[in-house]
Structure formats: structure tokens, C-alpha cells
Motif scaffolding. Structure first.
Motif, PDB file in Angstrom:
ATOM      1  N   GLU A  43       0.712  -1.616  -0.046  1.00 51.31           N
ATOM      2  CA  GLU A  43      -0.648   0.024   0.158  1.00 51.31           C
ATOM      3  C   GLU A  43       0.540   1.246  -0.242  1.00 51.31           C
ATOM      4  N   ALA A  44       0.766   2.274  -0.436  1.00 53.29           N
ATOM      5  CA  ALA A  44       0.903   3.544  -0.296  1.00 53.29           C
ATOM      6  C   ALA A  44       0.838   4.086   0.704  1.00 53.29           C
ATOM      7  N   PHE A  45       1.588   5.011   0.959  1.00 49.63           N
ATOM      8  CA  PHE A  45       2.209   5.066   2.466  1.00 49.63           C
ATOM      9  C   PHE A  45       2.483   6.002   2.837  1.00 49.63           C
ATOM     10  N   ALA A  46       3.238   6.639   1.854  1.00 51.74           N
ATOM     11  CA  ALA A  46       3.978   8.443   2.062  1.00 51.74           C
ATOM     12  C   ALA A  46       3.944   8.597   0.582  1.00 51.74           C
ATOM     13  N   LEU A  47       4.684  10.374   0.943  1.00 48.71           N
ATOM     14  CA  LEU A  47       4.920  10.436  -0.724  1.00 48.71           C
ATOM     15  C   LEU A  47       6.823  10.781  -0.123  1.00 48.71           C
ATOM     16  N   TRP A  48       7.372  10.678  -1.021  1.00 50.59           N
ATOM     17  CA  TRP A  48       8.742  11.096  -0.217  1.00 50.59           C
ATOM     18  C   TRP A  48       9.051  12.111  -1.418  1.00 50.59           C
ATOM     19  N   GLN A  49       9.971  13.417  -0.940  1.00 49.68           N
ATOM     20  CA  GLN A  49      10.527  14.040  -1.538  1.00 49.68           C
ATOM     21  C   GLN A  49      12.298  13.547  -1.678  1.00 49.68           C
ATOM     22  N   ARG A  50      13.293  13.521  -2.170  1.00 49.62           N
ATOM     23  CA  ARG A  50      14.650  13.635  -2.495  1.00 49.62           C
ATOM     24  C   ARG A  50      15.528  14.066  -3.312  1.00 49.62           C
ATOM     25  N   GLN A  51      16.102  14.981  -2.898  1.00 50.01           N
ATOM     26  CA  GLN A  51      16.755  16.114  -4.461  1.00 50.01           C
ATOM     27  C   GLN A  51      15.637  16.560  -5.378  1.00 50.01           C
TER      28      GLN A  51
ATOM     29  N   GLN B 257       5.365   8.489 -10.509  1.00 52.50           N
ATOM     30  CA  GLN B 257       3.670   8.856 -11.041  1.00 52.50           C
ATOM     31  C   GLN B 257       3.044   9.147  -9.869  1.00 52.50           C
ATOM     32  N   ILE B 258       2.774  10.117  -9.396  1.00 50.05           N
ATOM     33  CA  ILE B 258       1.555  10.407  -8.449  1.00 50.05           C
ATOM     34  C   ILE B 258       0.608  10.821  -8.538  1.00 50.05           C
ATOM     35  N   GLU B 259      -0.712   9.630  -8.750  1.00 48.47           N
ATOM     36  CA  GLU B 259      -1.910   9.787  -8.494  1.00 48.47           C
ATOM     37  C   GLU B 259      -2.629  10.989  -8.099  1.00 48.47           C
ATOM     38  N   PRO B 260      -3.702  11.981  -8.413  1.00 49.17           N
ATOM     39  CA  PRO B 260      -4.229  12.834  -7.502  1.00 49.17           C
ATOM     40  C   PRO B 260      -5.012  12.123  -6.378  1.00 49.17           C
ATOM     41  N   ARG B 261      -5.128  10.366  -5.814  1.00 48.53           N
ATOM     42  CA  ARG B 261      -5.785  10.587  -4.738  1.00 48.53           C
ATOM     43  C   ARG B 261      -4.437   9.715  -3.624  1.00 48.53           C
ATOM     44  N   LEU B 262      -3.444   9.885  -4.113  1.00 48.47           N
ATOM     45  CA  LEU B 262      -1.937  10.389  -3.648  1.00 48.47           C
ATOM     46  C   LEU B 262      -1.936  11.074  -2.402  1.00 48.47           C
ATOM     47  N   THR B 263      -2.375  12.902  -3.116  1.00 47.83           N
ATOM     48  CA  THR B 263      -1.407  13.909  -3.203  1.00 47.83           C
ATOM     49  C   THR B 263      -1.953  13.680  -0.900  1.00 47.83           C
ATOM     50  N   ALA B 264      -3.125  13.356  -0.620  1.00 51.54           N
ATOM     51  CA  ALA B 264      -3.476  13.173   0.645  1.00 51.54           C
ATOM     52  C   ALA B 264      -2.547  12.944   1.503  1.00 51.54           C
ATOM     53  N   LEU B 265      -1.654  11.588   1.319  1.00 49.48           N
ATOM     54  CA  LEU B 265      -1.004  11.085   2.309  1.00 49.48           C
ATOM     55  C   LEU B 265       0.442  11.936   2.605  1.00 49.48           C
ATOM     56  N   PRO B 266       0.310  11.882   4.006  1.00 50.74           N
ATOM     57  CA  PRO B 266       1.864  12.218   4.990  1.00 50.74           C
ATOM     58  C   PRO B 266       3.559  12.316   3.628  1.00 50.74           C
ATOM     59  N   PHE B 267       3.912  13.593   3.922  1.00 54.93           N
ATOM     60  CA  PHE B 267       4.627  14.409   2.714  1.00 54.93           C
ATOM     61  C   PHE B 267       5.951  14.181   3.955  1.00 54.93           C
ATOM     62  N   VAL B 268       6.723  13.448   2.939  1.00 51.34           N
ATOM     63  CA  VAL B 268       8.208  13.654   4.019  1.00 51.34           C
ATOM     64  C   VAL B 268       9.886  13.463   2.989  1.00 51.34           C
ATOM     65  N   VAL B 269      10.518  14.352   3.658  1.00 51.48           N
ATOM     66  CA  VAL B 269      11.463  14.736   2.577  1.00 51.48           C
ATOM     67  C   VAL B 269      12.847  14.410   4.034  1.00 51.48           C
ATOM     68  N   GLY B 270      13.932  14.665   2.376  1.00 50.19           N
ATOM     69  CA  GLY B 270      15.119  14.340   3.430  1.00 50.19           C
ATOM     70  C   GLY B 270      15.910  12.555   3.231  1.00 50.19           C
ATOM     71  N   ASN B 271      16.635  12.649   2.816  1.00 50.76           N
ATOM     72  CA  ASN B 271      17.767  11.549   2.810  1.00 50.76           C
ATOM     73  C   ASN B 271      17.539  10.577   4.068  1.00 50.76           C
TER      74      ASN B 271
END
Length: 281
Positions: A133-141, A157-171
């Protein structure tokens, strides 16, 4: 001598040779010859593919074609992608399908956590997959990807339904997100104000709130720090004030940095107070 030979050979005349024995023997010879050619010629991929096609053709002629594929558990991954990974085509035979190899290739697909492949003779194949299951969105670089709870990268590829997931950033944030977000979930009043959780230097977390406030958390006792923050926000409305940052990194104190506008207003107020005292003197 002919009489003894006759006694020896006559019983064999009553032995029934299994159907397709000649075809299987011929196929075995072809496979052996092909394998030798692969080793000697160094053309493994091309020769192996040709041998497999030949083997599948023989098996299909023997009635061991894959006529039906039963697929269950699939939601995110298309049937076409699953069949391609498992090596199932219109020409595949049930006899020569390697179920172990098919399972490994299916489980190499990020969305698939577990796969089972079973042959049901004479012509059925059963594939069962358990998807992550998709759990979160992760941003790196600068790149955002969907991740599972175990940190597996699922998709870029981030579908619209996933945009409400928690957002985490960093290595390193992907691997640590599950444990941190579990702690944050204990304080829903704070969690609901968070826009992003930022993993700093792979040691500790900062929170970027939706109103722009930065919350700097300690390396240890994150739960205790969040408890203090939740209490102060409930009692003092801390996070609705005109501030830029809250620093909770030190266990014995909390520091608050005013926003630029609030800092300027405070500075002007101090100047006015100083002038007034000077005039009274």
C-alpha cells in the motif's frame, strides 16, 4: 540361442510405450544439443530463447499449453505487466514455465510484496499477488515518489488520490517515516497542521506547518517534545501566533523565533518605549 533370445524378447513386445515418448526423447536431444551450443558459442540469450520456444512448441503439441490464467490480488499492477514479468505469453507452455523464476520476477516489481505461482495441470496457471500500500510521499533531491510503509519506492507518478498522504523529505526519510509518523499520529492536533516532515542530516526531524512555522524536534524523546508542543498550543495557542519557528531541541527549554513582521513590530515598540522613558526623564 535363438530360442533363449526369443524368450528374452517376447515379453518386451507387450510393454506399452507411453504416449509422446518419442517427442519427449527428441525434445531432450534438442535441448541437450542446444545447451552445448550455448556453452560453446557464447550466444546464451539468443540460443536460450530459441530453445525455450522449441520446448514450448513441443509441450503445447502435447496438450500442455497454458489455456487459463487465474490472477488474484492485483490492483495497482496491470495484468499485462504481471504476465510479462512471469513470462506468460500466448506461446508459453505449462510444462516449461519456471514458477520459481516467475515468482522472483514478480516480487521484483515494487508494488508486489509477495507472489505465488502454481501449475494446475494440464493447462491452468494460478498467480496470486499481495500488493504493498502507498504509505507516504517522499521527496529527495527535488523528486517526489510514493513509498510503502517499509520504505520501498513504489512509483514516481503521483496520482491525485495519493496527494493526501503524509509528505516526508530528505535522505533516509523513507526508511524512518513509519516510526516517526506513528509517533506524530498520537498528537492529531499537531499532525493535522503539518505540511511536511523533514529528516535533517539523517538524525532528527523538523516539521513544516501549513502556516509556515518551522518546528525543530530533538534527536531523542520526540514524543515528549510533541507532547509539550501540543500542550502549549492547546493552552496558549502557540502555533497560531505570529512566529516563524519553535525550537524544541533542548530538553530543558523551548525557544520561539518571531516572524520578520512581528520582530520588526516588537523592535519599534521597544524604541517607542525607550524614547518615552527618555522624555519623562
Amino acid at each position: 540361442m535363438s530360442r533363449s533370445l526369443r524368450r528374452f524378447t517376447l515379453p518386451l513386445s507387450h510393454v506399452r510405450v507411453p504416449r509422446y515418448t518419442g517427442a519427449v526423447a527428441g525434445l531432450a536431444f534438442l535441448l541437450a544439443a542446444g545447451a552445448y551450443g550455448v556453452v560453446k558459442g557464447g550466444h546464451a540469450p539468443e540460443i536460450a530463447s530459441a530453445i525455450k520456444d522449441t520446448a514450448d512448441s513441443f509441450a503445447n503439441a502435447m496438450g500442455l499449453r497454458i489455456a487459463t490464467v487465474s490472477l488474484s490480488g492485483q490492483r495497482q499492477v496491470s495484468r499485462e505487466a504481471i504476465f510479462a514479468a512471469a513470462g506468460v505469453t500466448d506461446h508459453s507452455s505449462l510444462l516449461f514455465l519456471d514458477v520459481s523464476d516467475a515468482r522472483e520476477k514478480l516480487e521484483a516489481i515494487p508494488w508486489i510484496a509477495e507472489a505465488t505461482v502454481r501449475k494446475l495441470y494440464p493447462d491452468r496457471l494460478q498467480i496470486t499477488v499481495t500488493e504493498r500500500e502507498a504509505f507516504a510521499l517522499w521527496q529527495r533531491q527535488g523528486k517526489v515518489q510514493a513509498i510503502a510503509a517499509d520504505g520501498t519506492v513504489l512509483s514516481g507518478q503521483i496520482e491525485p488520490r495519493l496527494t493526501a498522504l503524509p509528505f516526508v523529505v530528505g535522505n533516509g526519510a523513507a526508511a524512518k517515516a513509519r516510526d516517526f509518523l506513528a509517533v506524530l499520529d498520537k498528537y492529531p492536533a499537531i499532525r493535522d497542521q503539518v505540511r511536511a516532515s523533514i529528516y535533517v542530516a539523517e538524525r532528527r526531524w523538523n516539521l513544516k506547518l501549513k502556516n509556515g512555522i518551522d518546528v525543530r524536534l530533538p534527536e531523542t524523546d520526540v514524543e515528549g517534545a510533541l507532547g509539550v508542543l501540543a500542550r502549549l498550543d492547546a493552552e496558549k495557542k502557540l502555533l497560531t501566533r505570529d512566529i516563524a519557528a519553535v525550537d524544541l531541541r533542548l530538553a530543558d527549554r523551548l525557544s520561539v523565533r518571531l516572524s520578520d513582521s512581528a520582530a520588526q513590530a516588537r523592535e519599534e515598540a521597544v524604541k517607542k518605549t525607550t524614547k518615552k522613558k527618555g522624555g519623562d526623564a
